[in-house]
Design a protein around this motif. Structure first.
Motif, mmCIF file in Angstrom:
data_model
loop_
_atom_site.group_PDB
_atom_site.id
_atom_site.type_symbol
_atom_site.label_atom_id
_atom_site.label_comp_id
_atom_site.label_asym_id
_atom_site.label_seq_id
_atom_site.Cartn_x
_atom_site.Cartn_y
_atom_site.Cartn_z
ATOM 1 N N UNK A 212 5.636 -2.843 5.677
ATOM 2 C CA UNK A 212 5.754 -1.513 5.073
ATOM 3 C C UNK A 212 5.355 -1.567 3.594
ATOM 4 N N UNK A 213 5.852 -2.575 2.872
ATOM 5 C CA UNK A 213 5.530 -2.720 1.451
ATOM 6 C C UNK A 213 4.060 -3.087 1.269
ATOM 7 N N UNK A 214 3.535 -3.983 2.119
ATOM 8 C CA UNK A 214 2.125 -4.365 2.024
ATOM 9 C C UNK A 214 1.204 -3.177 2.281
ATOM 10 N N UNK A 215 1.683 -2.209 3.087
ATOM 11 C CA UNK A 215 0.869 -1.027 3.381
ATOM 12 C C UNK A 215 0.583 -0.237 2.114
ATOM 13 N N UNK A 216 1.508 -0.268 1.146
ATOM 14 C CA UNK A 216 1.243 0.390 -0.133
ATOM 15 C C UNK A 216 -0.064 -0.129 -0.724
ATOM 16 N N UNK A 217 -0.175 -1.457 -0.763
ATOM 17 C CA UNK A 217 -1.331 -2.075 -1.410
ATOM 18 C C UNK A 217 -2.624 -1.899 -0.643
ATOM 19 N N UNK A 218 -2.581 -2.049 0.687
ATOM 20 C CA UNK A 218 -3.819 -1.916 1.463
ATOM 21 C C UNK A 218 -4.358 -0.486 1.395
ATOM 22 N N UNK A 219 -3.459 0.496 1.439
ATOM 23 C CA UNK A 219 -3.887 1.896 1.396
ATOM 24 C C UNK A 219 -4.475 2.260 0.034
ATOM 25 N N UNK A 267 -4.412 -10.573 14.118
ATOM 26 C CA UNK A 267 -4.297 -9.556 13.060
ATOM 27 C C UNK A 267 -3.976 -10.126 11.682
ATOM 28 N N UNK A 268 -3.075 -11.118 11.598
ATOM 29 C CA UNK A 268 -2.688 -11.659 10.291
ATOM 30 C C UNK A 268 -3.849 -12.397 9.607
ATOM 31 N N UNK A 269 -4.686 -13.063 10.385
ATOM 32 C CA UNK A 269 -5.861 -13.714 9.814
ATOM 33 C C UNK A 269 -6.876 -12.707 9.324
ATOM 34 N N UNK A 270 -7.048 -11.630 10.082
ATOM 35 C CA UNK A 270 -7.959 -10.553 9.667
ATOM 36 C C UNK A 270 -7.493 -9.947 8.343
ATOM 37 N N UNK A 271 -6.191 -9.727 8.204
ATOM 38 C CA UNK A 271 -5.655 -9.118 6.988
ATOM 39 C C UNK A 271 -5.870 -10.016 5.767
ATOM 40 N N UNK A 272 -5.702 -11.336 5.926
ATOM 41 C CA UNK A 272 -5.912 -12.246 4.797
ATOM 42 C C UNK A 272 -7.368 -12.229 4.346
ATOM 43 N N UNK A 273 -8.301 -12.360 5.280
ATOM 44 C CA UNK A 273 -9.719 -12.331 4.901
ATOM 45 C C UNK A 273 -10.093 -10.975 4.295
ATOM 46 N N UNK A 274 -9.514 -9.915 4.809
ATOM 47 C CA UNK A 274 -9.787 -8.577 4.267
ATOM 48 C C UNK A 274 -9.374 -8.483 2.804
ATOM 49 N N UNK A 275 -8.200 -9.019 2.490
ATOM 50 C CA UNK A 275 -7.715 -8.977 1.106
ATOM 51 C C UNK A 275 -8.625 -9.772 0.177
ATOM 52 N N UNK A 276 -9.114 -10.916 0.645
ATOM 53 C CA UNK A 276 -10.014 -11.745 -0.174
ATOM 54 C C UNK A 276 -11.311 -10.994 -0.456
ATOM 55 N N UNK A 277 -11.912 -10.407 0.579
ATOM 56 C CA UNK A 277 -13.156 -9.655 0.395
ATOM 57 C C UNK A 277 -12.934 -8.411 -0.460
ATOM 58 N N UNK A 400 -2.655 -9.516 -5.201
ATOM 59 C CA UNK A 400 -1.280 -9.721 -4.706
ATOM 60 C C UNK A 400 -1.271 -9.788 -3.179
ATOM 61 N N UNK A 401 -2.106 -8.970 -2.547
ATOM 62 C CA UNK A 401 -2.176 -8.970 -1.089
ATOM 63 C C UNK A 401 -2.674 -10.305 -0.538
ATOM 64 N N UNK A 402 -3.575 -10.959 -1.260
ATOM 65 C CA UNK A 402 -4.053 -12.277 -0.826
ATOM 66 C C UNK A 402 -2.866 -13.235 -0.684
#
Length: 426
Positions: A212-219, A267-277, A400-402
């Protein structure tokens, strides 16, 4: 194998999301036109833009609490009504407050669409949730691409911003008609036997609260940048709006081919690479100029491509007891964060512009200066410096998301190992 009814419901959901995304794409493309016609400053534009993000979480959170009781079909009928009212009020807007109210109505409609369609897609495809949510959500960037191209085309042929908004009427009428003729299943939580108390326990679990908290940052990383990229970089490149089109085009392609990516990385691996890119792309957008900025847009598009649907898909797969409420709380968290951030950064943007103007300058005076005058030139130079500074400030969020998603990856790996050991012991 999905049946005909399942496919019809899925494609009708995609059409409803297309209207949602058109509202973002078209509004992002006409921000400058609205500013000129109604003499709006960046703070007012930020507030109007944020209003869509206020209505969205309001609708999606309320929808999350009531969707199991009232059914997904009734929510989508409500979304159709709100979309029609918001579009009509925008077309006949007379100033700041009518734009404010119309944007709020459209935001409520957009949130209601997701409140019904996210759990609908998860219910229709219980064995392939994250992939199908990515396929569903490709219509969000897809609609933004269509919306920005509509704005570009209509401006070139001399049609007003009212006609640009009216372009949303046709897909709105289509999805309203489709949903009126289809039967809906019950939500997956209800059919799976999870009780209401199970649902509330699930949304209070540490893993759900973390997501829920991480959703703040991704959005914020995805949507704030997307909505403001044309405004922030219009003085860095002559094709600022095309940057948004390019970024969202990459997102469409990525989400369309999400299945092998999700299955390979989880999904968790996709999210990490997404944050890096995303972090890399945002840094490049704030520092590069000329044609190289389009490379930055591609990198950023790859980064934010999977954020939203994969966040929701992770919750659907790993915290299934949270049901429709869990999915909708995630969406509401994202939009609420963007609304607050957009208002704050709109005011911050004005302050940065003033900082780069001569001492004692009045931003209102400079904003009314005729094009080509010395005041207008000074204002453009100030905006040229202020826009990338906004992006650099936002860069902190994906960094921070990374760290957060690295922790999530390690946690999910350890949980899988523990589960395997327990199974072996049995």
């Amino acid at each position: 194998m999905p049946n005909i009814q399942t496919n019809k419901l899925f494609w009708a959901s995609c059409m409803a999301l297309l209207v949602t995304s058109l509202s973002f794409g078209i509004r992002a493309g006409m921000m400058g036109q609205l500013a000129n016609e109604f003499q709006l400053n960046a703070t007012q534009l930020g507030t109007i833009t944020a209003t869509a993000f206020w209505g969205f979480p309001l609708a999606i959170i309320i929808g999350g609490f009531i969707v199991d009781a009232v059914g997904m079909k009734r929510l989508l009928v409500a979304a159709f009504v709100f979309h029609l009212a918001g579009i009509a009020l925008t077309i006949f807007a007379q100033g700041y407050w009518s734009l404010f109210l119309s944007t709020l109505l459209i935001g409520i409609a957009n949130g209601t669409v997701e409140a019904a369609c996210n759990p609908l897609v998860a219910t229709l495809f219980p064995e392939n949730k994250t992939t199908k949510l990515n396929h569903f959500h490709l219509w969000f960037p897809g609609g933004i691409v269509i919306g920005t191209l509509v704005v570009t085309l209509f401006v070139k042929v001399g049609l007003s911003w009212q006609w640009q908004v009216a372009a949303m009427l046709l897909p709105t009428l289509v999805y309203g008609f489709l949903f009126s003729r289809l039967d809906f299943p019950k939500t997956e939580r209800v059919t799976s036997g999870y009780s209401t108390s199970d649902m509330y326990r699930a949304v209070l679990s540490p893993l759900f609260i973390f997501m829920f908290i991480c959703m703040f940052g991704t959005a914020i990383t995805e949507l704030f940048t997307g909505q403001w990229i044309g405004l922030l970089l219009k003085n860095v490149t002559d094709n600022a709006l095309l940057l948004l089109t390019l970024t969202t085009g990459i997102m469409v392609i990525g989400r369309a081919f999400a299945e092998p990516v999700v299955h390979k990385l989880a999904p968790q691996g996709v999210l990490l690479l997404s944050a890096i890119f995303a972090a890399s792309g945002l840094y490049m957008l704030s520092t590069l100029t000329g044609s190289s900025i389009f490379l930055a847009a591609i990198v950023f598009g790859i980064g934010v491509c999977y954020f939203w649907p994969t966040m929701i898909g992770f919750v659907a797969e790993n915290i299934p007891g949270s049901g429709a409420l869990g999915l909708n709380l995630m969406g509401g968290a994202g939009m609420f964060a963007v609304s607050i951030y957009t208002v704050f950064m709109g005011s911050f943007y004005d302050k940065l512009i003033v900082k780069h103007l001569p001492a004692g300058a009045d931003l209102k005076v400079y904003s009314k200066a005729s094009e080509g005058s010395l005041l207008a030139q000074d204002l453009n130079e100030a905006k040229n410096m202020a826009g990338p500074e906004i992006l650099q400030a936002t860069l902190v969020i994906p960094l921070i998301l990374v760290l957060a998603f690295t922790g999530l990856l390690l946690y999910m790996r350890s949980r899988k190992i523990r589960a395997a050991k327990s199974l072996h012991a049995i």
